[in-house]
Design a protein around this motif. Structure first.
Motif: not given
Length: 489
Positions: A402-409, A430-438
């Motif tokens: 539910t959370d947005d990686p963009t907001a974390v970045l 979870a993998q997709a979220f981590v990859n978006a951050l990396i």
């Protein structure tokens, strides 16, 4: 139907029951006085060391040496460490170190702590060989995927616990490590031939038996390769008698896994499943977490009626009662001869530190932003804290669904990024979220607090082999947390 106190007392002797409160209710105290062998405590029974010690003392006033048990594996599955996580690193971490002396010392320390609280039976260790990466119920509870390694540490764990006067219980016989389903919810099936199962699943149980394990807990899984037809091992007479008793030579107490799990009672109900389990060779019925007074009475009635109907031999109840009585006698004897607890309160942190692995270059972190990617806890684990939050002030827990990686970045902009995951190999989101951050932070540090199977292309990858408090503390030390360094002194 006439009341038969002798038969009812024999039925009671097969029961390991839960209850609903921080103090023992009257039905528990009366039941123990009427022959119930013991209790199994869960999170809802445990509030503080003082409360637990007083509770267990009250149980011992009801009868001589009742079995007072819990699921305390250390690591991810902890009852006494529920408030903040365990002070012991858990099986996967101990297996990664592969020092049986450390494992023995760790379980001995845990055993002394349990004994000091009034426990005398620990439903541990898990000696399953975890060969299924997607196993939803074992994972870090296993020492590893190599049968000989698991066997070494199974023996060490049994010796450590029992040197502290706490009866060990090797589980989940004949081995839950090759399953991809959770027996809390369904009946898993392992498709493997007898030769493989003997070389892999059964080897750690042989080692535990050779080490003198006092009890073994069954699995609600099907293993047709071992014979006995379909249905869970808990209800399989061929597995419990011909294999475990006959071939493996085990003469201790056979404990059922929780009888409220769907893998054993989902289709037939707890009372009938309990009758079939005792008939198959289980001596002690672990009823589960929420099977209280009325349902306990239903199980007792079902056992008594099964004897009267000829479906369950009275001699089988007598045999089970005798084995359980001998276990209680072993506990009494062990208490008299047990050495004082050693000064080894740091052994858990020592093991966690030795287990941590780092792949890649771990940079000095200044003002890190820590992102914990949430993952569901299994039924056996429950709601126990995990992560690096206790040691890093700027920590956020996110939901990969539910959370947005963009907001974390955006929040992490200009800072060092640390991403914490738990069994990420099991969760594509979870993998997709981590990859978006990396993708925005290629030098990010990823900390895996489950099994290190999925490894993203990041700056440094830290594996803790567990999510216990000491696993998190050891990782936080590596990452330079001032709070962790102070806490570890």
């Amino acid at each position: 139907m006439p009341h038969d106190p002798t038969l009812e007392r024999l039925a009671n002797a097969t029961l390991l029951v839960p209850f609903e409160s921080l103090q023992a209710p009257r039905w528990i105290l009366d039941g123990l006085a009427d022959g119930i062998s013991g209790v199994c405590l869960f999170h809802n029974n445990l509030e503080s060391p003082e409360q637990v010690t007083a509770l267990n003392a009250s149980l011992c006033e009801a009868t001589d040496t009742p079995l007072i048990s819990l699921d305390e594996e250390g690591g991810d599955v902890t009852r006494i460490g529920q408030a903040r996580g365990s002070d012991y690193p858990g099986n996967a971490a101990l297996g990664a170190v592969d020092d049986p002396d450390l494992t023995r010392a760790t379980l001995r320390a845990l055993g002394h702590q349990l004994s000091g609280l009034g426990f005398n039976l620990d439903l541990a260790p898990s000696v399953d060989v975890n060969v299924a990466d997607d196993n939803p119920v074992i994972g870090t509870r296993s020492f590893g995927a190599d049968a000989e390694l698991v066997a070494r540490h199974a023996a060490a764990s049994v010796r450590g616990l029992q040197e502290a006067g706490v009866a060990a219980c090797a589980k989940h016989f004949p081995g839950h490590g090759a399953t991809s389903q959770d027996s809390h919810h369904t009946l898993p099936r392992v498709e493997a031939d007898a030769d493989l199962l003997h070389r892999r699943e059964l080897l750690p149980f042989r080692a535990a038996i050779d080490a003198g394990v006092r009890s073994i807990l069954t699995a609600h899984i099907e293993l047709p390769g071992l014979g006995g037809g379909d249905g869970p091992a808990t209800l399989n007479q061929a597995l419990l008698n011909e294999l475990l008793r006959g071939e493996l030579g085990f003469d201790g107490v056979v404990v059922s896994d929780a009888m409220d799990m769907r893998g054993v009672s989902g289709e037939i109900g707890i009372p009938e499943a309990s009758v079939l389990a005792v008939a198959a060779g289980c001596d002690l019925l672990c009823l589960g977490r929420f099977v209280y007074a009325d349902q306990v009475a239903q199980v007792r009635t079902a056992l008594v009626e099964a004897v009267r109907e000829g479906r369950l031999a009275g001699e089988r109840l007598e045999e089970a009662a005798d084995r359980n009585a001998r276990l209680r006698q072993w506990i009494r004897d062990s208490a008299e001869g047990r050495a004082d607890a050693e000064d080894n309160e740091r052994v858990g942190l020592t093991g966690a530190r030795r287990a941590v692995r780092v792949d890649g270059d771990l940079p000095p972190l200044e003002n890190p932003y820590v992102v914990e990617v949430d993952a569901p806890a299994g039924v056996a684990v429950g709601d126990v804290p995990w992560g690096l939050g206790p040691w890093f002030s700027d920590t956020v827990r996110v939901s990969p669904e539910t959370d947005d990686p963009t907001a974390v970045l955006t929040a992490a902009s200009g800072r060092d990024l640390v991403v914490v995951v738990r069994d990420a190999h099991r969760y594509p989101t979870a993998q997709a979220f981590v990859n978006a951050l990396i993708s925005a932070y290629p030098k990010a540090v990823v900390v895996e607090m489950g099994l290190p199977i999925w490894r993203p292309d990041c700056g440094a990858y830290v594996s803790t082999y567990g999510a216990a408090h000491v696993n998190g503390l050891s990782a936080a030390e590596l990452l330079g947390s001032t709070g962790a360094l102070e806490a570890a002194r």
